[in-house]
Design an enzyme around this catalytic site. Structure first.
Site, PDB file in Angstrom:
ATOM      1  N   GLN A 192       0.796  -1.092   0.077  1.00 24.40           N
ATOM      2  CA  GLN A 192       0.044  -0.085   0.056  1.00 24.40           C
ATOM      3  C   GLN A 192       0.849   1.209   0.023  1.00 24.40           C
ATOM      4  O   GLN A 192       0.463   2.016   0.682  1.00 24.40           O
ATOM      5  CB  GLN A 192      -1.011  -0.039   1.046  1.00 24.40           C
ATOM      6  N   SER A 193       1.971   1.209  -0.822  1.00 22.29           N
ATOM      7  CA  SER A 193       2.903   2.375  -0.727  1.00 22.29           C
ATOM      8  C   SER A 193       2.534   3.676  -1.192  1.00 22.29           C
ATOM      9  O   SER A 193       1.758   3.776  -2.440  1.00 22.29           O
ATOM     10  CB  SER A 193       4.151   2.060  -1.632  1.00 22.29           C
ATOM     11  N   ASN A 194       2.608   4.678  -0.611  1.00 22.63           N
ATOM     12  CA  ASN A 194       2.254   6.121  -0.976  1.00 22.63           C
ATOM     13  C   ASN A 194       3.251   6.546  -2.102  1.00 22.63           C
ATOM     14  O   ASN A 194       3.024   7.216  -2.878  1.00 22.63           O
ATOM     15  CB  ASN A 194       2.502   7.036   0.219  1.00 22.63           C
ATOM     16  N   ALA A 201       4.773   4.491  -4.107  1.00 18.99           N
ATOM     17  CA  ALA A 201       4.575   4.066  -5.336  1.00 18.99           C
ATOM     18  C   ALA A 201       3.332   4.851  -6.147  1.00 18.99           C
ATOM     19  O   ALA A 201       3.601   5.053  -7.325  1.00 18.99           O
ATOM     20  CB  ALA A 201       4.228   2.743  -5.176  1.00 18.99           C
TER      21      ALA A 201
END
Ligand SMILES: *Cc1c(COP(=O)(O)O)cnc(C)c1O
Length: 352
Positions: free
Chosen positions: A81-83, A85
């Site tokens: 759930q990377s910000n 990315a």
């Protein structure tokens, strides 16, 4: 010093992705509840691209490097759930660059289209899911192999690839300069104009620290412009050592890149690792409760992975007397709110 530093920063190519300055205001209700110190919030969650966050500041300086190197595919890696990315995919999409995201399953969330993954999917990013150990951001050595593999597949097709390091932090892969960190020197200067207009210079800046460039940038900004301001990083993944060394490596590269006479020392890197708790991205009762507290008192939504843990850390350090009642603190809200939604089950479990 100020003019010289701002001049150096202005010499870096930058694309316009964010609204600046981001707003800043006092957290009046929380300050009153605590009886001091005075807490202010810098709203880098409102940068304006996608749902906002610190990564969009970094990308203003990183994208020009990608464009200068004429890449048509950008490969990066991070957690599910990377910000980073998602914000990178959003910035790339605007410039016609294909985003390829290698996302590691560092926590037990399903890779379903929710939160940042939903946004990645809407943007049309290519996503490659990979297994990983839980509770920590993957190490660069571990992740780089998968990123290289993806990039090699595109190069065979005649594409020009750019591999960007996680968080846009450590100069490595195709980002050979600390461009992400440059943006946070700028952010410190922006904040200082706001605090000084409000009549003060903060005793401390508190923020969540994960891959290190936000801290390195704020630290160099502080040491150059307001040496009495401490920069306090609350780690969400790695222990104080070796993480402080990572921040220090970025800091040294940054001072070198800015052609500054060194203004920082290794001991200026302040990292607290007590608030990692069960591990990176793992939501617990404290996280759920601090999100509710700040939301109900101030109408501001913290995220469950980064800013909630930093806020917990700040409150605990106030409690322990590390920050004094007469201090003035600026808390950087670095974004991350889309990750609330895929974590709904845990949040509800702890709040019901
Ligand atoms: C990435 C991130 C951080 C940490 O910033 P680094 O520069 O990687 O240390 C903090 N908060 C949020 C919401 C983030 O996405």
């Amino acid at each position: 010093m100020r003019e010289k530093l701002l001049h150096r920063i202005a010499s870096f190519p930058r694309i316009e992705l964010i609204h600046r300055p981001t707003p800043m205001r006092k957290l009046a209700a929380i300050t009153a509840e605590l009886g001091g110190p005075e807490i202010w919030i810098k709203r880098d969650d409102l940068t304006g691209i996608a749902f906002g966050g610190n990564k969009s500041r970094k990308l203003e300086y990183i994208l020009p490097d990608v464009l200068a190197k004429k890449a048509d595919v950008l490969v990066t890696w991070a957690s599910l759930q990377s910000n980073w990315a998602m914000q990178t995919a959003a910035a790339c999409a605007r410039y016609g660059i294909k985003p390829v995201l290698v996302l590691f399953k560092t926590y037990d969330l399903p890779p379903e289209p929710d939160g940042n993954i939903l946004l990645d999917r809407i943007l049309g990013a290519e996503i490659r899911y990979r297994e990983a150990a839980k509770g920590k951001i993957v190490t660069q050595d571990f992740a780089l192999a998968a990123a290289n593999e993806a990039a090699a597949e595109y190069r065979v097709l005649g594409k020009k690839t750019y591999i960007a390091p996680v968080g846009g932090s450590m100069p490595s892969a195709d980002m050979d300069r600390p461009l992400g960190a440059v943006s946070y020197v700028d952010a410190f200067a922006e904040m200082l104009v706001q605090t000084q207009a409000a009549g003060f210079t903060p005793n401390a800046v508190v923020h969540s620290t994960g891959s290190g460039a936000t801290q390195a940038g704020l630290l160099v900004g502080a040491k150059a412009l307001a040496p009495q301001t401490r920069v306090v990083g609350i780690s969400v993944s790695d222990e104080k050592e070796p993480f402080a060394q990572i921040v220090w490596d970025i800091t040294e590269a940054l001072e070198n890149e800015l052609k500054l006479d060194p203004v920082t020392m290794r001991d200026d890197v302040l990292v607290f690792d007590e608030y990692i708790r069960e591990g990176y991205g793992i939501v617990n009762k404290e996280v759920a409760e601090v999100i509710r507290r700040v939301f109900t008192r101030e109408g501001i939504v913290l995220d469950p992975v980064y800013t909630s843990k930093a806020f917990i850390g700040m409150l605990d350090l106030i409690d322990k007397g590390y920050f004094k009642p007469a201090d003035k603190i600026v808390f950087f809200h670095t974004g991350g709110t889309p990750a609330l939604f895929p974590n709904r089950q845990k949040l509800m479990e702890f709040l019901d």
